[in-house]
Write an enzyme that holds these catalytic residues in place. Sequence first.
Site, PDB file in Angstrom:
ATOM      1  N   TRP A 360       0.824  -1.212   0.000  1.00 48.23           N
ATOM      2  CA  TRP A 360       0.000   0.000   0.000  1.00 48.23           C
ATOM      3  C   TRP A 360       0.860   1.265   0.000  1.00 48.23           C
ATOM      4  O   TRP A 360       0.322   2.374   0.086  1.00 48.23           O
ATOM      5  CB  TRP A 360      -0.964   0.012   1.190  1.00 48.23           C
ATOM      6  N   ASP A 361       2.180   1.109  -0.112  1.00 50.78           N
ATOM      7  CA  ASP A 361       3.072   2.263  -0.042  1.00 50.78           C
ATOM      8  C   ASP A 361       2.801   3.292  -1.125  1.00 50.78           C
ATOM      9  O   ASP A 361       3.205   4.448  -0.998  1.00 50.78           O
ATOM     10  CB  ASP A 361       4.525   1.792  -0.110  1.00 50.78           C
ATOM     11  N   GLU A 499      -1.316  -4.004  11.953  1.00 47.97           N
ATOM     12  CA  GLU A 499      -0.596  -5.266  11.687  1.00 47.97           C
ATOM     13  C   GLU A 499      -0.285  -6.092  12.936  1.00 47.97           C
ATOM     14  O   GLU A 499      -0.017  -7.279  12.820  1.00 47.97           O
ATOM     15  CB  GLU A 499       0.701  -5.035  10.902  1.00 47.97           C
ATOM     16  N   LYS A 622       1.505  -1.263  16.074  1.00 48.46           N
ATOM     17  CA  LYS A 622       2.796  -1.159  15.399  1.00 48.46           C
ATOM     18  C   LYS A 622       2.961   0.221  14.776  1.00 48.46           C
ATOM     19  O   LYS A 622       4.039   0.802  14.778  1.00 48.46           O
ATOM     20  CB  LYS A 622       2.886  -2.234  14.317  1.00 48.46           C
ATOM     21  N   GLN A 623       1.864   0.747  14.224  1.00 53.74           N
ATOM     22  CA  GLN A 623       1.893   2.009  13.497  1.00 53.74           C
ATOM     23  C   GLN A 623       0.483   2.577  13.479  1.00 53.74           C
ATOM     24  O   GLN A 623      -0.452   1.971  13.982  1.00 53.74           O
ATOM     25  CB  GLN A 623       2.395   1.793  12.077  1.00 53.74           C
TER      26      GLN A 623
END
Length: 821
Positions: A360-361, A499, A622-623
Amino acid sequence: MTRNRQDWRLVYEGYAPEQEGLREALCTLGNGYFATRGAAPDRDADDHHYPGTYLAGGYNRLVSEVEGRKIENEDLVNLPNWLCLTCRIDDGPWLRLGEAEVLDYRQELDVEAGVLHRSLRLRDDAGRVIRWRERRLVSMADAHLAAMEVALTAENWSGRLTVRSAIDASVVNDGVARYRGLANRHFEVLDLESAGEEVLLSRVRTMQSRLEVVQATRTRLEVEGPTTASTPRAVIEQQGIFRDCSADVGTGQTVTVEKVAVLYTSRDVAIAEPRLAALAALERAAGFETLREAHARAWAELWEDGDIVLVDADGSDTELKLRVHIFHLLQTVSPHSVDLDVGAPARGWHGEAYRGHIFWDELFIFPFLNLRFPMLTRALLRYRYRRLDAARRAAKAEGFAGAMFPWQSGSDGREETQKLHLNPKSGRWNPDNTHRQRHINLAIAYNVWQYHQATDDHEFMWFYGAEMMLEIARFWASVTTYDASIDRYRIRGVMGPDEYHTAYPDADPEEGGGLDDNAYTNVMAAWVLNRACDVLELLPADHARQLLHRLGMHERDVAHWQEIARKLRVPFHDGIISQFEGYGDLEELDWEAYRRKYGDIHRLDRILEAEGDSPNRYKVSKQADVLMLFYLLSADELALLFEQLGYPFERDTIPKTIDYYMARTSDGSTLSALAHAWVLARADRPKSWHLFQRALDSDIADIQGGTTPEGIHAGAMAGTIDLVQRCYLGIEIRAGVLAFDPALADDLHCVRVRLHYRHQVLDVEVDHDTLTIQSGAFAAHTITVAYRNRFRDLAPGQRCRFRLLKPEERNRDENPSITSH
């Protein structure tokens, strides 16, 4: 504009073996077609060095056996190493970095010209010193060319200097420690040959994808002053080919070695076959200096549109770091990418991490490209369009309608997410359920829409974009289930961007059943359904009718989308948007205890699994997950969306949610600091600037502790560029208006950028007092620009200036001065 050279050069002083992997990744040279890591040409792969050459989209699949299971993985293939070059004095040992004594060492990446410089002095066991001065490039002027020039000077000796130039075809994929033990020999050698006195050639073919790759090199020696040089025959080994060239030199004399390389494949267009094409290209190729000049001109054109000029208060190297990020992004996707069937890989073409796959970057990469090089976004979106049928098949296989794109994509659009992943802390192979990150489909639809907003490219929307958006909308509609007890639609069994959370605490880890009503997924699904309806309004009536008919859709389907977009469930707890249903019931983690015990807890998931525990039990991330809503959508847009969904969105919802989740995030991803810097840009500028600096250092300082040597983080690099470009400049495109609302940090005095917006080229300059927009004199339609609801029509060749409101003025209803001429 004068340019400070130090703002364009990434410099390393001294030889540090433990830093070689990081330097190799950050000094990788590429052109969008292929890339070569910044490895020492005299070293093979070992514990510190890892030469690598990678073709954009050059994938191959191999089957490995892991704990009794046969697992197939698709990898970006490490191709034969064309760099190989070393030398020796008389009959002494071959001089290699780290084996001979290193007296001096300097490595310098010139990102303005796209050239890697290496300067070193080596001393052998007999006390003889040789100076090595190297320049290297992968041509941005010709996609198939690379070149290296090495000047060797005999400082305190005279004798016979022998130079060995080779192509090493024995390489394997071994650049990621946790993949070792898996099958890694991806190609077979078809041919090794010498063509004349200067040319070596290798021809290999990948095992499964049957991709034929030809690399040919031309090596020439030029000796300063009178001497005798010899060029013996090439030596062909089983997995490589080399040629030794010798010359007699005196003290102080210099031998210059020029090595030009070409790379062609069986997929290239406008060639008869790759071997003939490679030999012909090598014959045409000029010398190093001529190649460098053409290469520098190509980079100058890219920098003209791609640069960001910063004036910061402390005179730091912020501008250099940002340019390093732009440089690597443009080496990953460049004008040479336009005619290729490739996506934007998460780790660039710089190494083997994530196997070169597309995630998805793009969500972080495309915003920069949309406003600088929109033709690149268009080409990369067509990579997705070509895999639309594969996405349809994937959705059907899962019992859904529409198109379901994979979390990890490679050659043909199938799901490439690994079945098992290794936790290096525990040594255990665990099920990998990240394929449940269906939010990749939200990202693709968002990217299509944002590209159209920036470019007004109706042709793309009519023939490609609309079909993708409608099929993605149909997918989300089919994924939802109606819960009559709450009169809401729900999305179950997915994973969010976080994630860490793959399932509920009591779920079977082998099944990994996902989570229900991930807030980011549900809110963005409503957004996608809205935009799909908008797309149908954008299309000419006949085209919309034909498209719906071709897709087997009806007006009642669109009406159903509108209903779902009003009734998707968004969970809350304690006045906070819940990351997913049940998040508020999870346990709190003792963060300080884990920091004391482990120090670095970025990868808290690995730590917990090694302890026999799971992040599924805790309120940890995680983010950014929920916070990604604030990254992608403005406060006004979110307020309207929540109002449509029937949920309150109070003024303090955003700051409360930011504070809550930032306190529970381990920053286990390089994207984390980036997203947090973005969402804090308005509320806490000093902290946002601090996090921006941390994001800039993600790869340059390898803050994840060893991940960058495996490949750069392209999404994080692009995100830092976009943070300056769109966030700090406050750029938003809404209703056909290019709106600005700058929010420069105190440490940032001025920003200058060049933007491409709907066929106009805009030079934008912002400081703390003034926003100036100068349009280039091109044939284009008038556009509308705005600052805090002060609108101005801007024709080509015009300029407008807005006086920026001071913080204390922002709540007053006053008109800023506007001038144009």
